[in-house]
Enzyme design. Structure first.
Site, PDB file in Angstrom:
ATOM      1  N   HIS A  49       0.815  -1.205   0.000  1.00  0.00           N
ATOM      2  CA  HIS A  49       0.000   0.000   0.000  1.00  0.00           C
ATOM      3  C   HIS A  49       0.856   1.266   0.000  1.00  0.00           C
ATOM      4  CE1 HIS A  49      -3.902   1.955   0.514  1.00  0.00           C
ATOM      5  NE2 HIS A  49      -3.326   2.779   1.362  1.00  0.00           N
ATOM      6  N   SER A  94      -7.800   4.351  -2.948  1.00  0.00           N
ATOM      7  CA  SER A  94      -8.693   3.272  -2.523  1.00  0.00           C
ATOM      8  C   SER A  94      -8.807   3.186  -1.010  1.00  0.00           C
ATOM      9  CB  SER A  94      -8.172   1.938  -3.062  1.00  0.00           C
ATOM     10  OG  SER A  94      -6.892   1.660  -2.518  1.00  0.00           O
ATOM     11  N   HIS A  95      -9.959   2.687  -0.561  1.00  0.00           N
ATOM     12  CA  HIS A  95     -10.157   2.287   0.831  1.00  0.00           C
ATOM     13  C   HIS A  95     -10.989   1.014   0.833  1.00  0.00           C
ATOM     14  CE1 HIS A  95      -9.816   4.195   5.049  1.00  0.00           C
ATOM     15  NE2 HIS A  95      -8.620   4.088   4.501  1.00  0.00           N
ATOM     16  N   ARG A 116      -7.822  15.204   2.394  1.00  0.00           N
ATOM     17  CA  ARG A 116      -6.569  15.704   2.984  1.00  0.00           C
ATOM     18  C   ARG A 116      -5.451  15.731   1.954  1.00  0.00           C
ATOM     19  NH1 ARG A 116      -8.113  12.482   7.043  1.00  0.00           N
ATOM     20  NH2 ARG A 116      -6.507  10.923   6.667  1.00  0.00           N
TER      21      ARG A 116
END
Length: 741
Positions: A49, A94-95, A116
């Site tokens: 990630h 992405s989450h 953010r």
């Protein structure tokens, strides 16, 4: 997690997502066994990630520069010039894993994180979009996940005060155990007011800003770099908790602080929290970083160094400030009711040093942690593509009107109104076109300019042929912007794939990136930011390859923008682009004829990029000249679906003549050939329009005329646009009310 006398065992190393060879690399690098805190830091920085260790090799092949590109990949977001000393700042991220575990908070904090990324650069967010993919409607968790994700997206965005203006929602069994939540945000800034994350200068204060640190989100980035198994519910503590009201305060405080001239560098605390933000700031600037965790504002007692370094608590920033501005900066943050604490300083020794309670908890080489993380050239296999599917190999239905009605009510084709009505798409007062348009359109204040935004990808195309599917994702994104009259400027990508350690999955990734790169070069559409999300698998079953593309376009005069609805009776309907009736991988083939995605190896429609460019540039020029009254690109469902969408949007019917030529009628109606648009214009301009197209050797065929309350289509009994709209609008509310599967 207790850190006292905890032995670093192979099992503990595996728990941190590190392979044995990676752990050996750590031992060789630092010449000793790491502390638990150091192991956690390496785990955070070297996971997929954060490090892109499986994709970096291929990401470098993408085009990232252009005459309008101000800042490309590598920063929190991309920056593109939009004239008049203004820039647009945007990114998609992405989450996925957090949203499957905890749908509301996973989606909410995905929105918070991407916002953010944008305002960290000095931009005020003006638009948000999202690309959501869920499991099959009949899966027992799908309705629950849809409800939570949509609630989280709306709850955060609405409360923060950014309009959510568009996106995608799709269903497929491959997402049953692994939904995708890809969040996009864009913000406006002055070209001379962009802030970067590279720290500069020795002995400068490193300042913690925003909300307090808690135990939520620990190992979030590591979790997002691993497959799911039966233990998904046990990973709930790795999901962060969001507070959109705190983020709104953080936005205002950061922008005020930036205007004061106090900021040297800034980085939001996203994935891997304090660890990633501090390491990246120092490594990019060829500086060391020393942190004193005793000074970190915590909301829970007794937090260890390990927990503070890996927490992914939301609404936090890290800045390097000019020392003489420290008091002014603190006063600004205190005014907004936010924490402000000097927790460290930059150094000249290229070390990442972490102190806590008088002890050194970590002392590591910062460059190797940051921009020199492992990089793999993983083996990959060429994805075997299927053959073209002859249109006459597919039986034609008796009534194409009944087929169209059924198609408009399919889960993947039905109106998403139920979703977007939970989003505030009008806040800030600049939305000219919101959800349901080819691309969203947002005014740039009172300048007369506007920006267009869209998200696009067809995963079934990418599964059948990654290279062509990657090209098509870019082409459709570019086409949707063009259909509004906007000049496509640049793109961001969100590459969602399964386990890259499987050569066939790595082959999907490589093929899609190659296709994306070729299309972006041909269409002058550089990639300026993005995200890679791998290991989207549950119990060994991966998702469809889903390289979502986010595009931004510019209208220099919003008065010339085009919309999709029919405008007036008696206007000519023109089909731009060649129709060959390509049925392979079409919605018609999958959901009407009944060929399951996993079994369908037919080839997706080929993408001729030169034709895309030629046709799109022509349509855009005609829009800007004011010659067209309505414009819509053709994509899922083909010609008849596009006609129905234009009729429903305009509240007006049309009569279409039988002009399908040698193409079987059902393939002419529902084939998904690329590079096509439907346009309408007054009859008085028809002859000149066709002549202009012919001069460029562009196919422009008159296929019908607008008017009446019905769509009269070849092969179908006349059908009212209101009946089509009832079918189109009905599925989603009924599904969410549990009235249907």
């Amino acid at each position: 997690m207790s850190t006292s006398n905890l032995a670093i065992t192979p099992a503990l190393v595996a728990e941190h997502g590190l392979k044995p060879d990676e752990y050996q690399r750590i031992l060789d690098l630092i010449g000793r066994e790491p502390s638990l805190t150091e192991l956690g830091i390496f785990s955070a920085m070297w996971n997929e990630h954060c490090s892109y260790k499986s994709s970096k090799k291929w990401l470098r092949t993408l085009p990232t520069t252009g005459p309008r590109v101000v800042v490309g990949p590598g920063e929190n977001a991309g920056v593109v010039d939009i004239n008049d000393g203004q820039v647009i700042v945007f990114k998609m991220e992405s989450h996925n894993h957090p949203s499957y575990i905890s749908p509301y908070q996973g989606a909410a904090t995905g929105v918070g994180g991407i916002l953010r990324d944008v305002f960290t650069m000095g931009a005020r967010p003006v638009a948000a979009l999202n690309a959501l993919r869920f499991g099959a409607p009949d899966h027992p968790l799908t309705r629950h996940i849809v409800s939570g994700v949509v609630g989280g997206v709306g709850g955060y965005g609405n409360s923060f005060g950014v309009p959510t203006v568009g996106g995608e929602v799709n269903f497929d069994p491959s997402y049953n155990g692994n939904c995708l939540v890809n969040a996009f945000a864009a913000g406006l800034a002055d070209a001379d007011g962009i802030f970067l994350s590279e720290a500069r200068g020795v002995g400068l204060p490193i300042v913690y800003l925003g909300s307090k640190t808690g135990r939520d989100g620990i190992h979030g980035a590591t979790m997002a770099s691993a497959e799911f198994g039966e233990d998904a519910e046990e990973k709930r503590p790795t999901v962060q908790i969001g507070d959109p009201f705190a983020e709104k305060l953080l936005l205002e405080a950061c922008l005020e602080l930036m205007a004061s001239g106090a900021v040297v560098a800034i980085q939001d605390m996203g994935a891997a929290g304090l660890t990633c933000s501090a390491v990246e700031m120092g490594a990019k600037g060829d500086l060391g970083v020393e942190l004193d965790l005793d000074k970190v504002p915590c909301r829970e007692d007794g937090m260890t160094a390990y927990e503070m370094m890996l927490s992914e608590s939301q609404e936090r920033m890290l800045m390097v400030l000019h020392p003489e501005k420290e008091a002014e900066a603190e006063a600004i943050f205190r005014k907004w009711g936010l924490d402000f604490a000097v927790i460290g300083q930059t150094t000249d020794d290229l070390r990442f040093r972490v102190l806590h309670k008088g002890e050194i908890k970590a002392d590591l080489p910062i460059k190797e942690l940051g921009d020199q993380a492992p990089e793999y050239d993983r083996p990959w296999t060429q994805w075997s593509t299927g053959d073209d599917l002859p249109a006459d190999a597919v039986d034609a239905p008796n009534d194409l009107g009944e087929t169209l009605t059924k198609m408009l009510a399919l889960p993947d084709m039905a109106s998403r109104r139920w979703v977007w009505e939970q989003y505030d798409s009008l806040i800030q007062g600049n939305t000219a076109a919101g959800p349901g348009s080819d691309a969203a359109v947002v005014r740039v204040g009172h300048t007369g300019k506007a920006l267009a935004f869209t998200l696009d990808v067809s995963p079934r195309y990418c599964h059948a042929d990654p290279f062509e599917g990657g090209k098509q994702a870019v082409a459709e994104c570019w086409r949707n912007l063009t259909a509004t009259g906007a000049e496509p400027l640049a793109a961001t990508d969100n590459l969602n794939f399964g386990n890259p350690e499987k050569p066939e999955i790595m082959g999907q990734l490589v093929g899609c990136i190659k296709g994306i790169g070729e299309a972006c070069r041909a269409l002058d559409f550089p990639i300026v930011s993005g995200n890679v999300s791998l290991y989207n698998e549950t119990n060994g079953k991966g998702i469809l390859p889903t390289p979502a593309m986010g595009g931004v376009g510019l209208m220099t005069d919003i008065a010339t923008r085009a919309t999709i609805g029919f405008k007036a009776a008696g206007e000519a309907i023109i089909l731009i682009g060649e129709t060959k009736g390509h049925l392979g991988q079409s919605i018609y083939l999958r959901d009407i004829v009944g060929v399951a995605t996993a079994d369908d190896r037919s080839a997706p429609p080929p993408v001729d990029l030169a034709t895309e460019k030629l046709n799109g540039d022509f349509v855009r020029a005609e829009i800007r000249a004011g010659n067209l009254s309505a414009v819509h690109d053709l994509s899922d469902g083909g010609l008849y679906v596009a006609l129905a969408e234009m009729a429903m949007a305009g509240g007006l019917g049309a009569r279409i003549d039988a002009v399908h030529g040698e193409v079987p009628l059902h393939a002419w109606a529902f084939g998904e050939d690329q590079a096509r648009y439907l346009v309408t214009l007054p009859q008085a301009g028809l002859e000149a329009f066709v002549e202009r197209a012919a001069m460029l050797k562009i196919s422009a065929r008159l296929i019908g005329t607008t008017g009446g309350d019905e769509l009269t289509l070849p092969g179908a009994a006349p059908i009212s646009w209101t009946k089509l709209k009832t079918a189109h609008e009905g599925w989603f509310p009924a599904f969410m009310a549990a009235d249907i599967v």
